[in-house]
Motif scaffolding. Structure first.
Motif: not given
Length: 112
Positions: A11-12, A14-15, A18-19
């Motif tokens: 999750k981290e 992917q975050r 994306e950023n």
């Protein structure tokens, strides 16, 4: 499988992807390089698909993140779990490597 990525770490990752300026096709390369206070350092970065060598790399997908590990690194990383920790005292990725005989205090280098 040489390296396991936890759901929390995925999750981290992917975050972060994306950023950042990484392409949607970029993959996570996990490996080792010589250096650090214990002999080897973890090499942890996103790369583009054209940087993958299918003869030399193992590719897997875990919790939506494509992970690449080269053959040499997989010898030292076999059984390693990458997790993401977020607490009051610290925040970041952790490597639980059963092959590490000794690790440095910061957790970014090890000897095997």
């Amino acid at each position: 499988m040489a390296v396991t990525i936890t759901e929390n770490a995925s999750k981290e990752l992917q975050r972060f992807k994306e950023n950042s300026d990484y392409s949607a096709d970029s993959v996570l390369r996990i490996g080792i390089v010589s250096g650090g206070c214990s002999g080897f350092q973890y090499d942890f970065k996103f790369v583009e698909p054209n940087e993958i060598n299918e003869e030399n790399d193992t590719i897997s997908e875990q919790h939506g993140v494509k992970v690449v590990v080269d053959k040499k690194s997989s010898l030292f990383l076999d059984g390693t779990t990458v997790d993401y920790y977020e607490g009051l005292d610290k925040r970041g990725f952790t490597f639980d490597n059963p092959n590490a005989v000794k690790s440095c205090g910061c957790g970014s280098s090890f000897s095997a």
